[in-house]
Design a protein around this motif. Sequence first.
Motif, PDB file in Angstrom:
ATOM      1  N   GLY A  64      11.483   9.041  31.749  1.00 41.73           N
ATOM      2  CA  GLY A  64      12.493   8.000  31.583  1.00 41.73           C
ATOM      3  C   GLY A  64      12.169   6.691  32.275  1.00 41.73           C
ATOM      4  O   GLY A  64      12.862   5.689  32.052  1.00 41.73           O
ATOM      5  N   GLU A  65      11.143   6.669  33.123  1.00 38.26           N
ATOM      6  CA  GLU A  65      10.779   5.425  33.810  1.00 38.26           C
ATOM      7  C   GLU A  65      10.314   4.377  32.796  1.00 38.26           C
ATOM      8  O   GLU A  65       9.601   4.688  31.851  1.00 38.26           O
ATOM      9  N   ILE A  66      10.734   3.136  33.008  1.00 45.14           N
ATOM     10  CA  ILE A  66      10.320   2.030  32.152  1.00 45.14           C
ATOM     11  C   ILE A  66       9.184   1.273  32.829  1.00 45.14           C
ATOM     12  O   ILE A  66       9.291   0.883  33.994  1.00 45.14           O
ATOM     13  N   PHE A  67       8.096   1.093  32.106  1.00 41.39           N
ATOM     14  CA  PHE A  67       6.931   0.370  32.624  1.00 41.39           C
ATOM     15  C   PHE A  67       6.686  -0.830  31.710  1.00 41.39           C
ATOM     16  O   PHE A  67       6.590  -0.682  30.497  1.00 41.39           O
ATOM     17  N   ARG A  68       6.603  -2.017  32.300  1.00 46.76           N
ATOM     18  CA  ARG A  68       6.381  -3.223  31.505  1.00 46.76           C
ATOM     19  C   ARG A  68       4.880  -3.515  31.384  1.00 46.76           C
ATOM     20  O   ARG A  68       4.178  -3.648  32.388  1.00 46.76           O
ATOM     21  N   VAL A  69       4.410  -3.615  30.153  1.00 43.63           N
ATOM     22  CA  VAL A  69       3.021  -3.986  29.884  1.00 43.63           C
ATOM     23  C   VAL A  69       3.009  -5.438  29.422  1.00 43.63           C
ATOM     24  O   VAL A  69       3.651  -5.794  28.421  1.00 43.63           O
ATOM     25  N   GLU A  70       2.303  -6.265  30.162  1.00 42.40           N
ATOM     26  CA  GLU A  70       2.227  -7.694  29.831  1.00 42.40           C
ATOM     27  C   GLU A  70       1.203  -7.902  28.707  1.00 42.40           C
ATOM     28  O   GLU A  70       0.118  -7.312  28.724  1.00 42.40           O
TER      29      GLU A  70
ATOM     30  N   VAL B  41      -3.832  -7.820  22.660  1.00 37.90           N
ATOM     31  CA  VAL B  41      -4.583  -7.656  23.902  1.00 37.90           C
ATOM     32  C   VAL B  41      -3.630  -7.737  25.086  1.00 37.90           C
ATOM     33  O   VAL B  41      -2.869  -8.705  25.220  1.00 37.90           O
ATOM     34  N   THR B  42      -3.651  -6.728  25.930  1.00 43.08           N
ATOM     35  CA  THR B  42      -2.793  -6.757  27.119  1.00 43.08           C
ATOM     36  C   THR B  42      -3.435  -7.583  28.227  1.00 43.08           C
ATOM     37  O   THR B  42      -4.648  -7.786  28.256  1.00 43.08           O
ATOM     38  N   LYS B  43      -2.617  -8.021  29.143  1.00 43.22           N
ATOM     39  CA  LYS B  43      -3.137  -8.512  30.417  1.00 43.22           C
ATOM     40  C   LYS B  43      -3.559  -7.297  31.232  1.00 43.22           C
ATOM     41  O   LYS B  43      -3.235  -6.155  30.871  1.00 43.22           O
TER      42      LYS B  43
END
Length: 503
Positions: free
Chosen positions: A125-131, A175-177
């Motif tokens: 359930g943890e939210i992780f932000r991918v830039e 493309v992610t940071k």
Amino acid sequence: MTVTELLSYDAALAAYDPVMGLEVHVELGTKTKMFCGCSTELGAEPNAQTCPTCLGLPGSLPVVNAVGVESAIKIGLALNCEIAEWCRFARKNYFYPDMPKNFQTSQYDEPIAFNGYLDVQLEDGEIFRVEIERAHMEEDTGKSTHIGGATGRIHGASHSLLDYNRAGIPLIEIVTKPIEGAGERAPEVAKAYVAELRELIRALGVSEARMDKGQMRCDVNLSLRPHGTKVFGTRSETKNVNSLRSVERAARFEIQRHAAVLTAGGTIVQETRHFHEDDGTTTSGRIKDNAEDYRYFPEPDLVPVAPQREWVEELRATLPELPRVRRNRLREEWGIGEQDMQSILNAGAVDLIVATTDAGAPADQARKWWMGELARNANESGRALDELPITPAQVARVTELVASGDLTDKLARQVIEGVLAGEGDPDAVVEKRGLKVVSDEGALGAAVDEAIAGNAAIADKIRGGKVAAVGALVGAVMKATRGQADAARVKDLILEKLGVSEG
């Protein structure tokens, strides 16, 4: 340096922080290629869908696919990106046989979308932000088939065949940071990000994003740095990983491989690597070129792309409900937990269940059949759920027949089996196989009388108070009716005729 033994995952994470960068190529579902009018339909004879433009013949001129640009903007908006007011294409110059022009038309320093993010939900359930660094437009290359080798790769092959049908098909590269701070969960974050991105692309309707068909591919860039340091380590790039499980496995393997090399005092080589599905390992491909090696320069045959702000806002207004928001809404409506919803998502059943409920089935029944009998059939046949020859409307009809008492669950499974075998829709299978529940009280009563008469000893036990023994008589009736009786009604009739109360 060759590593024959990996460092354990725990030991690797105890000494190093992983830093990832994920590059995802999405093949757009346009009818024609990015810069010409050739068809993108799959299954054509090799090199049948080509023209002077996508073959790079002298004098041919490209024209930008407007739907491709629109799809790129939609993807950028859904990824919370800024949309460029002005951008242009560039030539990425390098030679490879599957690229007939000897350059790839792409975007370099001026992408159409940039500076966004995607929030992904991990299994707990943890939210992780991918830039997101950028999302840019480009074209795909042709397809090389290497013949004569043991691995299907160019090394050891006797010759190669080239099919340029795919050359020029529109791609969006996202493309992610650098992804920092994921720690031991880095492989899980990589898998969750690609999964969420796939659902987002599908929701937008710009691509089917089938990884098994090459419509979506991920390059996993990974490096390690010692704890407490800020400078990135040398990265490796594992190319064209084509399943969610493989994305996770590739990241995990590279963490262990890098750690083994560094711990032994070796140096990581910046290179591309191949992922092997059979054992989850990677092997060296080629030394990775830097951007300057590609000699990028602006494409002189294409005008810049300058999306009007009004158009961008019109497209923003058409964006669907984001997948994570939709999943949370459905989960609450269906009354299920995170783990159950994750299982449904992993099975690719969300849209199928929704379509089945839209066709009139209760949500719990729709979930039951798609995640039970149909998921089992898909696993056994090696197909995805949405590839099974049964529609949500047909599944809904089966649930209706069960609810009305015309079918038992056991008979319903036989009906689904018949639909999957191509015997027609559920009603036709019921008719053809004679599967309808025996509901005629006279016929049912006669079958019960026959079972009691043929099993006198068991009947006496039941009369004597051993009500549990009724199961044997129920079984006899079900056998006599070929499983087409309602077992609950049969039990009630038996007890009634024997003058026994279940309570």
